[in-house]
Design a protein around this motif. Structure first.
Motif, PDB file in Angstrom:
ATOM      1  N   THR A  47      20.627 -19.398  -5.124  1.00  0.00           N
ATOM      2  CA  THR A  47      19.178 -19.296  -5.132  1.00  0.00           C
ATOM      3  C   THR A  47      18.613 -20.334  -4.168  1.00  0.00           C
ATOM      4  O   THR A  47      19.016 -21.481  -4.172  1.00  0.00           O
ATOM      5  N   THR A  75      15.897  -6.123  -4.572  1.00  0.00           N
ATOM      6  CA  THR A  75      17.088  -6.430  -5.348  1.00  0.00           C
ATOM      7  C   THR A  75      18.187  -5.536  -4.806  1.00  0.00           C
ATOM      8  O   THR A  75      18.028  -4.313  -4.726  1.00  0.00           O
ATOM      9  N   THR A  90      24.671  -9.030  -7.524  1.00  0.00           N
ATOM     10  CA  THR A  90      23.315  -8.533  -7.322  1.00  0.00           C
ATOM     11  C   THR A  90      22.394  -9.714  -7.054  1.00  0.00           C
ATOM     12  O   THR A  90      22.431 -10.716  -7.762  1.00  0.00           O
ATOM     13  N   ILE A  91      21.572  -9.579  -6.023  1.00  0.00           N
ATOM     14  CA  ILE A  91      20.637 -10.649  -5.677  1.00  0.00           C
ATOM     15  C   ILE A  91      19.248 -10.073  -5.465  1.00  0.00           C
ATOM     16  O   ILE A  91      19.093  -8.888  -5.188  1.00  0.00           O
ATOM     17  N   THR A  92      18.251 -10.926  -5.613  1.00  0.00           N
ATOM     18  CA  THR A  92      16.882 -10.576  -5.260  1.00  0.00           C
ATOM     19  C   THR A  92      16.485 -11.461  -4.092  1.00  0.00           C
ATOM     20  O   THR A  92      16.642 -12.681  -4.151  1.00  0.00           O
ATOM     21  N   ILE A 130      16.885 -16.111  -1.006  1.00  0.00           N
ATOM     22  CA  ILE A 130      17.400 -15.581  -2.269  1.00  0.00           C
ATOM     23  C   ILE A 130      16.608 -16.187  -3.416  1.00  0.00           C
ATOM     24  O   ILE A 130      16.509 -17.400  -3.546  1.00  0.00           O
ATOM     25  N   LEU A 133      24.987  -8.200  -2.857  1.00  0.00           N
ATOM     26  CA  LEU A 133      25.251  -9.352  -2.006  1.00  0.00           C
ATOM     27  C   LEU A 133      25.798  -8.937  -0.643  1.00  0.00           C
ATOM     28  O   LEU A 133      25.552  -9.594   0.367  1.00  0.00           O
ATOM     29  N   GLN A 170      25.140 -17.358  -1.515  1.00  0.00           N
ATOM     30  CA  GLN A 170      25.240 -16.972  -2.916  1.00  0.00           C
ATOM     31  C   GLN A 170      24.365 -17.796  -3.832  1.00  0.00           C
ATOM     32  O   GLN A 170      24.433 -17.650  -5.027  1.00  0.00           O
ATOM     33  N   LYS A 220      17.083 -14.853  -6.766  1.00  0.00           N
ATOM     34  CA  LYS A 220      17.857 -14.722  -7.988  1.00  0.00           C
ATOM     35  C   LYS A 220      19.242 -14.181  -7.642  1.00  0.00           C
ATOM     36  O   LYS A 220      19.382 -13.311  -6.794  1.00  0.00           O
ATOM     37  N   VAL A 221      20.255 -14.733  -8.314  1.00  0.00           N
ATOM     38  CA  VAL A 221      21.628 -14.260  -8.158  1.00  0.00           C
ATOM     39  C   VAL A 221      22.155 -13.914  -9.538  1.00  0.00           C
ATOM     40  O   VAL A 221      22.034 -14.704 -10.470  1.00  0.00           O
ATOM     41  N   GLN A 222      22.711 -12.719  -9.662  1.00  0.00           N
ATOM     42  CA  GLN A 222      23.332 -12.309 -10.924  1.00  0.00           C
ATOM     43  C   GLN A 222      24.575 -11.505 -10.561  1.00  0.00           C
ATOM     44  O   GLN A 222      24.489 -10.314 -10.262  1.00  0.00           O
TER      45      GLN A 222
END
Length: 124
Positions: free
Chosen positions: A26, A64, A52-54, A45, A67, A24, A47-49
């Motif tokens: 970055t 993107t 939702t991850i990139t 990873i 998770l 979880q 970006k984590v939001q």
């Protein structure tokens, strides 16, 4: 007896969840099911939001996604993989014999060997 059963069930659920923990953070290495292909590719990873991850895959593709579409990176010596031998476009089955970051050596099932990058490999 019912109370003890409830405690045991709760403990089992916690252990099961811990065993399936997803990365979880970055910078974590993960295996992602790139575009729902059914294959797992190595990546990091970016970006984590929320959920939702990139992911930046080791072949420099980005995705993107949710998770739930990634799992912790677990490749090690002895892991069965398929790799794109010499970048020629064909996938061949083999076993990881050495691993250092993105550098991986594969002993292919047909007897060939190759040192390549994780971005040319995948697992089922």
């Amino acid at each position: 007896m019912t109370r003890h059963l409830s405690v045991l069930l709760a403990a089992g659920a916690m252990l099961a969840t811990a065993g399936m923990a997803s990365a979880q953070t970055t910078g974590d290495w993960v295996l992602g099911n790139y575009k729902g292909s059914g294959y797992w590719f190595a990546g990091v990873i970016e970006k984590v939001q929320g959920d939702t991850i990139t992911v930046r895959y080791d072949d420099n593709e980005r995705e993107t996604t949710n998770l739930s579409k990634v799992r912790p990176y677990d490749w090690m010596i002895g892991t069965k993989v398929e790799c794109n031998f010499k970048g020629a476009g064909e996938w061949y089955k083999g076993t990881i014999t050495s691993l250092a970051g993105e550098k991986v050596t594969i002993a292919y099932d047909d007897g060939d060997k190759e040192t390549t990058k994780t971005g040319r490999c995948r697992t089922k």
